[in-house]
Design an enzyme around this catalytic site. Structure first.
Site, PDB file in Angstrom:
ATOM      1  N   ARG A  37      11.897  -5.298   5.288  1.00 31.67           N
ATOM      2  CA  ARG A  37      11.819  -3.987   4.631  1.00 31.67           C
ATOM      3  C   ARG A  37      12.420  -2.850   5.449  1.00 31.67           C
ATOM      4  NH1 ARG A  37       5.241  -2.863   4.597  1.00 31.67           N
ATOM      5  NH2 ARG A  37       5.075  -2.419   6.821  1.00 31.67           N
TER       6      ARG A  37
ATOM      7  N   ARG B 167      -0.426  -8.250  13.456  1.00 30.34           N
ATOM      8  CA  ARG B 167      -0.991  -7.260  12.518  1.00 30.34           C
ATOM      9  C   ARG B 167      -1.855  -7.948  11.457  1.00 30.34           C
ATOM     10  NH1 ARG B 167       4.391  -4.512  10.939  1.00 30.34           N
ATOM     11  NH2 ARG B 167       3.153  -3.339   9.449  1.00 30.34           N
TER      12      ARG B 167
ATOM     13  N   ARG C  95      -9.594   1.258   8.877  1.00 32.18           N
ATOM     14  CA  ARG C  95      -9.178  -0.091   9.263  1.00 32.18           C
ATOM     15  C   ARG C  95     -10.252  -0.812  10.060  1.00 32.18           C
ATOM     16  NH1 ARG C  95      -3.324   0.729   8.952  1.00 32.18           N
ATOM     17  NH2 ARG C  95      -2.078  -0.954   9.686  1.00 32.18           N
TER      18      ARG C  95
ATOM     19  N   LYS D  94       0.837  -1.215   0.000  1.00 34.45           N
ATOM     20  CA  LYS D  94       0.000   0.000   0.000  1.00 34.45           C
ATOM     21  C   LYS D  94       0.871   1.263   0.000  1.00 34.45           C
ATOM     22  CE  LYS D  94      -2.205  -0.986   3.858  1.00 34.45           C
ATOM     23  NZ  LYS D  94      -1.531  -2.245   4.258  1.00 34.45           N
TER      24      LYS D  94
ATOM     25  N   ARG E 153      11.124  -0.159  10.785  1.00 37.14           N
ATOM     26  CA  ARG E 153      10.046   0.071  11.747  1.00 37.14           C
ATOM     27  C   ARG E 153      10.136  -0.908  12.903  1.00 37.14           C
ATOM     28  NH1 ARG E 153       4.614   0.468   8.260  1.00 37.14           N
ATOM     29  NH2 ARG E 153       3.888  -0.588  10.137  1.00 37.14           N
TER      30      ARG E 153
END
Ligand code: AMP
Length: 226
Positions: A135, A180, A96, A21, A169
């Site tokens: 990432r 998550r 969400r 996203k 992160r």
């Protein structure tokens, strides 16, 4: 230079963590001059700044749970009130929950606006843990990289801005990604049916190459703004 669209679009990107996203929202921002609006980024900024909302959100985010609708909606409303959003927005990571989706409908209706498309980026859950765990982003320009799938051309130097500092992160680790994904399926996935019922749902294959996904999203933007 960005392509001209005939009117500002309001787009939602739906998909689990790792679906792409953020990467795709940044590409749409560059291509069409739309504004990427990520509640995750806004919350991380609030945590870094140590605001009251940030202090309340910190532990929840580290556990991979959802921050309360009240905090998220307050942050989102403030950001939507800034003038650059008049160019059109790509909502990344918001809404969400069904409560957030309804609040967004109300907020937009009060301004005479509505959602042009809610785009579900469809991916295999099994691939998401590996995608998210590796990432990192350039600390200067935010360009995204991945240990396995997308290294900078020159190791340690951002392709885009030449920056040499990178961030990972705190919640991009295997344990938190599991939580998550669970939160996504419990609270966010039902929004696919919500937007389908309103006739604005579109889907793209999120397992294709980044440029192919960008092409499919670009077509949707062009169609809904025609
Ligand atoms: P993201 O950057 O979208 O992956 O979001 C990172 C974390 O921020 C999530 O795991 C949640 O804890 C929190 N968060 C971001 N957006 C929302 C939202 N719309 N509602 C609730 N929590 C959110």
């Amino acid at each position: 230079m960005s392509e001209t669209i005939t009117r500002p679009a309001i787009l939602i990107l739906l998909g689990p963590p790792g679906a792409g996203k953020g990467t795709q929202a940044r590409m749409l921002e560059e291509r069409f001059g739309l504004v990427q609006l990520s509640t995750g980024d806004l919350l991380r900024a609030a945590v870094a700044a140590g605001t009251e909302a940030g202090r309340a959100a910190k532990a929840v985010m580290e556990a991979g749970d959802l921050v309360s609708d009240g905090i998220v909606l307050a942050i989102l409303k403030d950001r939507m009130a800034e003038p650059d959003t008049a160019k059109g927005v790509i909502l990344d990571g918001f809404p969400r929950t069904p409560g957030q989706a309804e609040a967004l409908d109300d907020l937009l209706a009060a301004q005479g606006q509505k959602i042009d498309a809610a785009i579900s980026i469809e991916v295999d859950d099994a691939a998401m843990v590996a995608r998210v765990s590796g990432r990192y982003t350039c600390a200067d320009c935010g360009e995204g990289y991945h240990d396995e799938f997308k290294q900078p051309v020159t190791a340690g130097t951002c392709d885009k801005c030449g920056g040499t500092t990178f961030n990972r992160r705190a919640d991009d680790n295997a344990e938190t990604v599991g939580a998550r994904l669970t939160a996504y399926h419990a609270s966010t996935a039902p929004l696919i049916a919500y937007y389908e019922a309103r006739g604005v749902l579109r889907t793209v294959d999120g397992m294709s190459a980044i440029d192919a996904i960008a092409g499919a999203l670009g077509e949707i933007v062009t169609q809904v703004t025609a």
